[in-house]
Design a protein around this motif. Structure first.
Motif: not given
Ligand SMILES: Nc1ncnc2c1ncn2[C@@H]1O[C@H](COP(=O)(O)OP(=O)(O)OP(=O)(O)O)[C@@H](O)[C@H]1O
Ligand SMILES: [Mg+2]
Length: 359
Positions: A29, A31, A207-208, A221-225
């Motif tokens: 991942e 991060l 990724d997060r 959280g994920e970028p879009h969240e």
């Protein structure tokens, strides 16, 4: 490999730089630790690398506990198998590119043929194989940073720690290296922790994202969240939401602008002591005449700036309250100084959030 940080507290004298922080980077991942200057990002990274001694923490990399304050475990930095790339290039100017990348492998006692292969392979990855024999002081900033990256990658680290590696580069190069880094990250499935205070860089590389404020992680959280649903107004503001305005609750779907007393319909929100209305400039709509919209406010243009395909406006909507609005040039009439406009604030584009959240 997976990295786990549990209950990390780091003090410099009496000052607490990192406060009871929990963080997990999953295997493979990327991060990104994102936060304002001084919030404790570098400190957190240095603790993982073994360059600082936390007051308390349990830190594991893969299945190896590298630090445990309770059990008195503290592995030396060179026994943790972490790769590091810093903002300053930190390469050796008197060595060639090849020698820079080979150096840590030599220190580890690897065989010559093995070193040769590993160095050329990683230099190829970062697009520098043709410069292997050049003196490292004869490189551009971007090339030096690629050497630093290659040197870390050649070690095949369990985790790659990157601390603002692109911030000394000019904007265009920064953007290009960012894309290259993301591509490498995805292709090699690197486990990496990337530190930055630049939200665009974070959104592009993660990724997060773990958002850090005052030594703690306040949202992950994920970028879009995170982009769509910041947990507090201060996070929203940090993520570039232009309008963050004090409001007073009316009922569950209505708030009053504290400065002007005007009422706005909003989507349901959670009660909190201090509330802020958050809305991006591109979601604030301007029209020349009345619109009949629910949340329409009379306003006056107080400044504007052309930005290529868009125009940025500042609009006064009452005593002591100004809003930022951005319009596509093609979207409607252009306004000038002191023009009267109608400002519409669509309920679905607004969030009513607590000013701050406790970690
Ligand atoms: N060696 C040190 N001695 C004393 N205080 C320090 C030391 N290093 C950092 N600090 C303090 O610890 C806090 C966190 O610093 P840190 O370098 O981790 O911040 P950061 O998030 O990396 O900031 P930046 O984005 O500016 O690099 C800051 O208040 C800083 O002043
Ligand atoms: Mg830092």
């Amino acid at each position: 490999m997976k990295v786990d940080v549990h209950g990390l507290t780091l003090k410099y004298g009496d000052a607490v730089a990192v406060s009871d922080l929990d963080l997990a980077v999953n295997e493979g991942e990327s991060l990104v630790l994102l936060g304002q200057s001084g919030c404790g990002k570098t400190s957190t990274m240095r603790c993982i690398a073994g360059l600082e001694t936390p007051a308390s923490a349990v830190i594991t990399i893969g299945d190896q506990t590298v630090f445990d304050s309770g059990r008195g475990i503290n592995r030396a930095p060179n026994k943790r198998n972490v790769g590091m790339v810093f903002q300053s290039y930190a390469i050796w100017p008197h060595m060639t590119v090849f020698e820079n990348v080979a150096f840590p492998l030599k220190m580890k006692g690897r065989k010559k043929a093995e070193i040769n292969e590993a160095v050329h392979e990683t230099l190829e990855l970062v697009g520098l194989d043709h410069l292997a024999e050049r003196g490292a002081s004869l490189l551009s900033g971007g090339q030096m940073q690629r050497v630093a990256l290659a040197r870390s990658l050649a070690m095949q680290p369990s985790v790659l720690l990157l601390d603002e590696p692109l911030s000394n580069l000019d904007a265009r190069l920064r953007h290009r290296l960012r894309m290259e880094l993301r591509e490498l990250q995805l292709r090699l499935k690197l486990t990496s922790l990337y530190v930055t205070h630049d939200q665009d860089e974070a959104l592009a590389l993660a990724d997060r994202i773990a958002l850090m404020q005052a030594g703690r992680i306040v949202q992950i959280g994920e970028p879009h969240e995170i982009y769509a649903n910041p947990k507090s107004a201060s996070i929203a503001e940090f993520l570039g939401v232009d309008n963050v305005i004090p409001v007073t609750p009316e009922d569950t779907t209505c708030v009053q602008l504290t400065a002007t007393g005007q009422k706005l319909s909003v989507e349901p929100y959670e009660a909190a002591e201090t509330l802020r209305l958050c809305v991006r400039a591109e979601d604030v709509l301007l029209a020349a005449g009345g619109t009949g919209d629910v949340n329409a406010l009379p306003g006056t243009i107080v400044s504007f700036a052309f930005q290529g395909s868009t125009v940025a406006y500042r609009v006064r909507v009452g005593d002591g309250l100004e809003l930022d609005a951005v319009q596509m040039k093609s979207a409607g009439p252009l306004f000038g100084m002191n023009d009267a406009v109608t400002v519409s604030l669509p309920a679905r584009a607004m969030r009513v959030l607590p000013a701050e959240v406790a970690a």
